[in-house]
Enzyme design. Structure first.
Site, PDB file in Angstrom:
ATOM      1  N   TYR A 238       0.773  -1.125   0.126  1.00 32.39           N
ATOM      2  CA  TYR A 238      -0.008  -0.017   0.090  1.00 32.39           C
ATOM      3  C   TYR A 238       0.872   1.337   0.148  1.00 32.39           C
ATOM      4  O   TYR A 238       0.702   2.105  -0.821  1.00 32.39           O
ATOM      5  CB  TYR A 238      -0.933   0.115   1.462  1.00 32.39           C
ATOM      6  CG  TYR A 238      -1.941   1.438   1.215  1.00 32.39           C
ATOM      7  CD1 TYR A 238      -2.961   1.129   0.447  1.00 32.39           C
ATOM      8  CD2 TYR A 238      -1.654   2.234   2.168  1.00 32.39           C
ATOM      9  CE1 TYR A 238      -3.828   2.194   0.603  1.00 32.39           C
ATOM     10  CE2 TYR A 238      -2.750   3.461   1.985  1.00 32.39           C
ATOM     11  CZ  TYR A 238      -3.591   3.287   1.248  1.00 32.39           C
ATOM     12  OH  TYR A 238      -4.563   4.514   1.398  1.00 32.39           O
TER      13      TYR A 238
ATOM     14  N   LYS B 267       1.194   4.166  -2.896  1.00 32.70           N
ATOM     15  CA  LYS B 267       0.874   5.502  -2.876  1.00 32.70           C
ATOM     16  C   LYS B 267       2.051   6.540  -3.002  1.00 32.70           C
ATOM     17  O   LYS B 267       1.712   7.534  -3.821  1.00 32.70           O
ATOM     18  CB  LYS B 267       0.391   5.759  -1.374  1.00 32.70           C
ATOM     19  CG  LYS B 267      -0.943   5.094  -1.151  1.00 32.70           C
ATOM     20  CD  LYS B 267      -2.309   5.356  -2.163  1.00 32.70           C
ATOM     21  CE  LYS B 267      -3.585   5.073  -1.994  1.00 32.70           C
ATOM     22  NZ  LYS B 267      -4.470   5.472  -2.786  1.00 32.70           N
TER      23      LYS B 267
HETATM   24  N1  LIG Z   1     -10.232   6.200   4.413  1.00 32.24           N
HETATM   25  C1  LIG Z   1      -9.197   6.708   4.767  1.00 32.24           C
HETATM   26  O1  LIG Z   1      -8.889   6.994   5.883  1.00 32.24           O
HETATM   27  C2  LIG Z   1      -8.041   6.969   3.667  1.00 32.24           C
HETATM   28  C3  LIG Z   1      -7.018   7.751   4.117  1.00 32.24           C
HETATM   29  C4  LIG Z   1      -5.941   7.956   3.225  1.00 32.24           C
HETATM   30  C5  LIG Z   1      -6.081   7.433   1.726  1.00 32.24           C
HETATM   31  N2  LIG Z   1      -7.170   7.036   1.271  1.00 32.24           N
HETATM   32  C6  LIG Z   1      -7.479   6.715   0.091  1.00 32.24           C
HETATM   33  O2  LIG Z   1      -8.320   7.304  -0.370  1.00 32.24           O
HETATM   34  C7  LIG Z   1      -9.378   6.706  -1.584  1.00 32.24           C
HETATM   35  C8  LIG Z   1     -10.600   6.201  -0.980  1.00 32.24           C
HETATM   36  O3  LIG Z   1     -10.589   5.649   0.118  1.00 32.24           O
HETATM   37  P1  LIG Z   1     -12.109   4.997   0.460  1.00 32.24           P
HETATM   38  O4  LIG Z   1     -11.977   5.207   2.104  1.00 32.24           O
HETATM   39  O5  LIG Z   1     -13.099   5.345   0.042  1.00 32.24           O
HETATM   40  O6  LIG Z   1     -11.819   3.484   0.611  1.00 32.24           O
HETATM   41  P2  LIG Z   1     -12.848   2.242   0.942  1.00 32.24           P
HETATM   42  O7  LIG Z   1     -12.345   1.174   0.904  1.00 32.24           O
HETATM   43  O8  LIG Z   1     -14.127   2.834   1.369  1.00 32.24           O
HETATM   44  O9  LIG Z   1     -13.488   2.201  -1.022  1.00 32.24           O
HETATM   45  C9  LIG Z   1     -12.799   1.960  -1.967  1.00 32.24           C
HETATM   46  C10 LIG Z   1     -13.591   1.885  -3.175  1.00 32.24           C
HETATM   47  O10 LIG Z   1     -12.853   1.396  -4.211  1.00 32.24           O
HETATM   48  C11 LIG Z   1     -13.768   0.535  -4.931  1.00 32.24           C
HETATM   49  N3  LIG Z   1     -12.668  -0.381  -6.036  1.00 32.24           N
HETATM   50  C12 LIG Z   1     -11.735  -1.304  -5.678  1.00 32.24           C
HETATM   51  N4  LIG Z   1     -11.002  -1.769  -6.648  1.00 32.24           N
HETATM   52  C13 LIG Z   1     -11.805  -1.347  -7.471  1.00 32.24           C
HETATM   53  C14 LIG Z   1     -11.763  -1.224  -9.021  1.00 32.24           C
HETATM   54  N5  LIG Z   1     -10.687  -2.417  -9.597  1.00 32.24           N
HETATM   55  N6  LIG Z   1     -12.494  -0.614  -9.852  1.00 32.24           N
HETATM   56  C15 LIG Z   1     -13.437   0.029  -9.213  1.00 32.24           C
HETATM   57  N7  LIG Z   1     -13.538   0.526  -8.227  1.00 32.24           N
HETATM   58  C16 LIG Z   1     -12.822  -0.256  -6.948  1.00 32.24           C
HETATM   59  C17 LIG Z   1     -14.290  -0.384  -3.985  1.00 32.24           C
HETATM   60  O11 LIG Z   1     -15.272  -1.490  -4.383  1.00 32.24           O
HETATM   61  C18 LIG Z   1     -14.798   0.558  -2.933  1.00 32.24           C
HETATM   62  O12 LIG Z   1     -15.942   0.862  -3.080  1.00 32.24           O
HETATM   63  C19 LIG Z   1      -8.195   5.412  -1.628  1.00 32.24           C
HETATM   64  O13 LIG Z   1      -7.376   5.601  -2.660  1.00 32.24           O
HETATM   65  C20 LIG Z   1      -7.536   5.302  -0.020  1.00 32.24           C
HETATM   66  O14 LIG Z   1      -6.334   4.508  -0.168  1.00 32.24           O
HETATM   67  C21 LIG Z   1      -8.197   6.740   2.362  1.00 32.24           C
END
Ligand SMILES: NC(=O)c1ccc[n+]([C@@H]2O[C@H](COP(=O)([O-])OP(=O)(O)OC[C@H]3O[C@@H](n4cnc5c(N)ncnc54)[C@H](O)[C@@H]3O)[C@@H](O)[C@H]2O)c1
Length: 262
Positions: A162, A166
């Site tokens: 991961y 990133k």
């Molecule tokens: N939530 C946090 O605290 C946080 C913090 C830092 C960064 N992020 C980043 O923010 C972004 C969104 O995070 P989130 O909290 O919504 O995560 P989440 O896990 O809630 O949602 C991720 C979404 O991506 C979709 N997905 C996965 N593989 C896919 C594919 N091949 N095609 C289409 N869709 C796909 C999943 O179905 C899911 O709905 C991510 O890139 C994550 O790494 C999140």
């Protein structure tokens, strides 16, 4: 025009991948409230429809498209559908992401590695490439926003695929920004830290919650609404002289000390 009007996305079309996600769905809400028509792309059609129904019961502002961003054919079909519906695309937010295993270096499999890098890096590149081609062909000034994490800069135990993915997203942002500058497409990146989505709420409420909270310089996770200002800045005319920027929204987490193995 007032300064504040620069943040408006009135009549703009934005595509958000991973739109069914905890954070992804909040990004959709922010863009919609700024006036954009938003295309919600995700593999999870059931949650996608639930999010769209909750945010926009009238169905006037949101358009749902099932799309696996690792599949080129799905991306091309998404572009085709959006073109037929709106005839343009102005903003892309690459939010689809997977966290991968919570595993020390020795227990990371090749499959773990490929599945995380495929969604987080390769698919962000592939979406950006195809949507940029569309924007160029249609003479649209575009904005692409990649989503990284504090771990794009900071190391964290048990998160090798991961964190590596990133860091790659951040460099993809800088490199694409330079390639696309001549086409009037700006590429920037939001790097959130601990966001109060369901997943993070559970960790912070769990056994090790206090330890994690203490590791954040601001001593708390962010509310998703705290991404609104930074997202609208990068998505709108307000950032007209910004490209290749990594905007960290993480209460200082990327810059503080790291945990070492015992
Ligand atoms: N939530 C946090 O605290 C946080 C913090 C830092 C960064 N992020 C980043 O923010 C972004 C969104 O995070 P989130 O909290 O919504 O995560 P989440 O896990 O809630 O949602 C991720 C979404 O991506 C979709 N997905 C996965 N593989 C896919 C594919 N091949 N095609 C289409 N869709 C796909 C999943 O179905 C899911 O709905 C991510 O890139 C994550 O790494 C999140």
């Amino acid at each position: 025009m007032k300064w504040i009007d620069q943040f408006s996305l009135e009549k703009q079309v934005a595509v958000v991948t991973g739109a069914a996600g905890g954070l992804g769905s909040q990004l959709v809400k922010i863009l919609m409230e700024a006036g954009a028509y938003v295309v919600l792309a995700d593999t999870d059609e059931i949650r996608l429809n639930r999010v769209a129904q909750e945010l926009d019961p009238s169905g006037l502002k949101l358009f749902v498209q099932k799309c696996d961003v690792t599949k080129e054919q799905d991306i091309l079909s998404l572009i085709d559908q959006v073109h037929q519906k709106y005839g343009k695309m102005n903003v892309l937010v690459n939010s689809a992401g997977v966290l991968g295993p919570d595993a020390a270096w020795l227990h990371v499999s090749e499959n773990d590695w490929d599945s995380v890098l495929d969604v987080n890096v390769k698919a962000s590149w592939m979406m950006a490439t195809h949507i940029s081609k569309y924007m160029i062909a249609n003479q649209l000034a575009g904005r692409i926003i990649n989503i990284s994490s504090s771990l794009g800069l900071r190391s964290q135990l048990k998160r090798i695929p991961y964190a590596t993915s990133k860091a790659a997203v951040e460099h993809l942002t800088r490199n694409l920004a330079m390639e696309l500058i001549q086409h009037n497409i700006r590429v920037n990146c939001l790097a959130p830290g601990w966001m109060n989505t369901n997943m993070v709420k559970n960790i912070l409420a769990g056994e090790e919650g206090e330890k994690w909270r203490a590791s954040i310089p601001m001593r708390r996770a962010a509310e998703p609404a705290e991404l609104a200002g930074p997202l609208l800045l990068l998505a709108s005319q307000a950032s007209s002289y910004m490209t290749g920027t990594i905007l960290r929204v993480d209460g200082g987490y990327a810059y503080c000390g790291i945990e070492l193995p015992e």
